[in-house]
Design an enzyme around this catalytic site. Structure first.
Site, PDB file in Angstrom:
ATOM      1  N   LYS A  73       0.975  -1.371  -0.094  1.00 54.13           N
ATOM      2  CA  LYS A  73       0.124  -0.251  -0.147  1.00 54.13           C
ATOM      3  C   LYS A  73       0.716   1.825   0.104  1.00 54.13           C
ATOM      4  O   LYS A  73       1.524   1.358   0.582  1.00 54.13           O
ATOM      5  CB  LYS A  73      -0.637  -0.399   0.784  1.00 54.13           C
ATOM      6  N   LYS A  97       5.291   3.187   8.492  1.00 55.54           N
ATOM      7  CA  LYS A  97       4.401   3.412   8.524  1.00 55.54           C
ATOM      8  C   LYS A  97       3.083   2.912   8.855  1.00 55.54           C
ATOM      9  O   LYS A  97       2.371   3.120   9.991  1.00 55.54           O
ATOM     10  CB  LYS A  97       3.829   4.505   7.479  1.00 55.54           C
ATOM     11  N   ASP A 102      -0.391   0.229  13.149  1.00 55.46           N
ATOM     12  CA  ASP A 102      -1.364  -1.406  13.268  1.00 55.46           C
ATOM     13  C   ASP A 102      -2.168  -1.275  11.973  1.00 55.46           C
ATOM     14  O   ASP A 102      -2.855  -2.300  11.664  1.00 55.46           O
ATOM     15  CB  ASP A 102      -1.723  -1.011  14.876  1.00 55.46           C
ATOM     16  N   LYS A 109       5.272   2.169  -3.015  1.00 57.33           N
ATOM     17  CA  LYS A 109       5.200   3.834  -3.515  1.00 57.33           C
ATOM     18  C   LYS A 109       4.885   3.645  -5.388  1.00 57.33           C
ATOM     19  O   LYS A 109       6.043   3.039  -5.509  1.00 57.33           O
ATOM     20  CB  LYS A 109       5.903   4.764  -3.452  1.00 57.33           C
TER      21      LYS A 109
HETATM   22  N1  GLU Z   1       0.257   8.805   0.468  1.00 53.02           N
HETATM   23  C1  GLU Z   1      -0.574   9.184   1.369  1.00 53.02           C
HETATM   24  C2  GLU Z   1       0.558   8.659   2.297  1.00 53.02           C
HETATM   25  O1  GLU Z   1       2.630   8.998   1.703  1.00 53.02           O
HETATM   26  C3  GLU Z   1      -1.171   7.763   2.022  1.00 53.02           C
HETATM   27  C4  GLU Z   1      -0.800   6.220   1.619  1.00 53.02           C
HETATM   28  C5  GLU Z   1      -2.192   5.521   0.812  1.00 53.02           C
HETATM   29  O2  GLU Z   1      -2.971   5.904   1.113  1.00 53.02           O
HETATM   30  O3  GLU Z   1      -1.968   4.605   0.862  1.00 53.02           O
HETATM   31  O4  GLU Z   1       1.552   8.024   3.348  1.00 53.02           O
END
Ligand code: GLU
Length: 474
Positions: A73, A97, A102, A109
């Site tokens: 993600k 992150k 959690d 990315k």
């Molecule tokens: N682009 C955001 C980040 O860097 C959101 C990523 C997402 O929601 O998958 O955290």
């Protein structure tokens, strides 16, 4: 290698360096730590798009840093500065992150090397569709595979082109809506996603400012009220972080955008600043600014309690770290401090609330959106009215027993939770819990020098234990 590439390469290296600092406080083997640290999949590709009568060859990336949880993600950014090292660093940050808050995803990315502002909507749509088609062909997108979201230079409209393209490749996937998050509300998006990262930044800073002992150490009182805040970047994240802080009583004393920076120690009316900027095209036209500077980054050095870099990476570096007056830096952007700046500010005793925790609100609400899409039902739909009726019955019984009528606001709040209530409370709970966990590691582990290392320790432990539970290695 150009100096520009060197700087960006050091972004990935700096994530690795921060990882190594924390890894020594964990009990995993060298091999497992290496697996947690390395980027699992790096896709780099070029694709042709017909723009303005000729072919333009566009460069795209998607990095899946970790598959310890699936899907992977992370956001998709459109920027001229996109390159492999940057995308790898940002994907790695996504892994840690998600683990800190959690959220059960691996980190990823994506990037497309274009300046989105230079293209009309029609070309952006073609580029987005073609980029998505590449991901589909490579099996690098899907609700259980890898789920992009908005990031720098992308938004809900771009996400809707992604779903539409994905659906044309996989028309039978009944979970297709969950192939991307940060969608518009009519496209399967969730209420509260747009402001989620900024609101998460607010919850995180509010939590940090509640701790009396920590505030005393940096010469501040507890609470948000009257704290002087400088914000760099009035994009989606920066604007919402500033808005919630302002509404909670903070003074927004400095605002920085690419055209310049403005300062007023009494604090600005945020909405008026935004309006003036929209109408005149520049922050520098705000009339109640006491100091104005066309060199925007000078504003980072102005006097304040809390500095929030909410733009791009590496804006605070060896060259300006010593001049920073803030007592707290809230990293709303990803990687706004270089490792050298980190060290200088640490020595100065500045409290740094790290990006991998502080800006996790976006992916947290993305997780809720993904769950809602997979459930094919809106949060609250099944229980809202049932709960509302129960609350009202309880209130009625209390009124009968006491012989007194409840105040009007109590009566009004007797509604069952719906989508936005659930999203906000889920986000608030996530940010509070994660802060406490990180702070607890920080104060209870001898030798841990700051919250960033503590956040990495929390993340590494969570990922390591997931691997342990899976017992997956051949
Ligand atoms: N682009 C955001 C980040 O860097 C959101 C990523 C997402 O929601 O998958 O955290």
């Amino acid at each position: 290698m150009s100096s520009d590439q060197k700087e960006v390469a050091s972004f990935f290296q700096s994530v690795e360096r921060n990882f190594d600092k924390a890894a020594k406080y964990t009990e995993f083997t060298k091999g497992l730590l290496e697996e947690i640290k390395s980027c699992n999949t790096v896709l780099q590709f070029k694709f042709p798009v017909r723009i303005g009568g000729d072919i333009e060859v566009i460069e795209g990336f998607r990095v899946q840093h970790s598959h310890h949880e699936t899907p992977a993600k992370g956001g998709l950014r459109y920027s001229e500065n996109v390159n492999q090292d940057e995308v790898m660093a940002l994907a790695a940050l996504m892994t840690f992150k998600c683990a800190v808050v959690d959220v059960p995803f691996g980190g990823a990315k994506g990037g497309v090397k274009i300046d989105a502002r230079k293209y009309p909507a029609e070309s952006l749509e073609k580029i987005t569709r073609r980029y998505t088609a590449e991901l589909c062909k490579k099996n690098a997108i899907g609700p259980g595979v890898d789920v992009p979201a908005p990031d720098y230079g992308t938004d809900a409209r771009i996400m809707s082109w992604i779903i539409d393209t994905y659906r044309s490749y996989f028309p039978k996937d009944i979970n297709a809506l969950a192939c991307v998050t940060g969608k518009g509300l009519t496209q399967g998006g969730i209420k509260g996603r747009k402001e989620a990262t900024g609101l998460g930044v607010f919850f995180g800073i509010r939590e940090a400012c509640k701790m009396e002992e920590d505030m005393k150490k940096i010469g501040l009182t507890t609470g948000i009220k009257d704290k002087k805040v400088i914000i760099q970047g009035l994009g989606n994240v920066g604007y919402h972080a500033a808005k919630y802080l302002w509404e909670a009583g903070a003074k927004i004393v400095g605002i920085l955008e690419y055209e310049g920076a403005i300062y007023n120690p009494e604090g600005f009316n945020l909405e008026e600043v935004v309006r003036t900027r929209q109408e005149t095209g520049s922050l520098l036209n705000v009339t109640d600014a006491i100091i104005k500077n066309e060199n925007s980054s000078k504003g980072l050095e102005w006097d304040c309690d809390i500095l929030i870099p909410a733009a791009l990476e590496s804006v605070i570096h060896k060259g300006n770290a010593d001049q920073i007056k803030a007592k707290i830096i809230g990293e709303a952007a990803n990687g706004p401090l270089t490792p050298e700046a980190d060290e200088i500010l640490d020595k100065k005793g500045v409290m740094i609330i790290p990006d991998m925790y502080l800006n996790a609100g976006g992916v947290t609400v993305s997780y809720f959106e993904w769950l809602q899409n997979l459930n094919h039902i809106q949060f609250g739909r099944l229980e809202k009215r049932f709960n509302q009726n129960k609350y009202r019955e309880i209130l009625k019984a209390a009124e009968t027993l006491s012989g007194k009528k409840a105040e009007a606001n109590v009566r009004e709040n007797m509604h069952g939770a719906d989508e936005i209530d659930i999203v906000r409370s889920g986000l608030e709970e996530t940010m509070i819990q994660a802060y406490r966990e990180v702070r607890n590691v920080y104060v209870s582990t001898p030798g841990v020098e700051n919250l960033r290392t503590a956040a990495f320790i929390v993340a590494i432990n969570r990922i390591g234990h997931t691997y342990g539970e899976l017992g997956i290695f051949p």
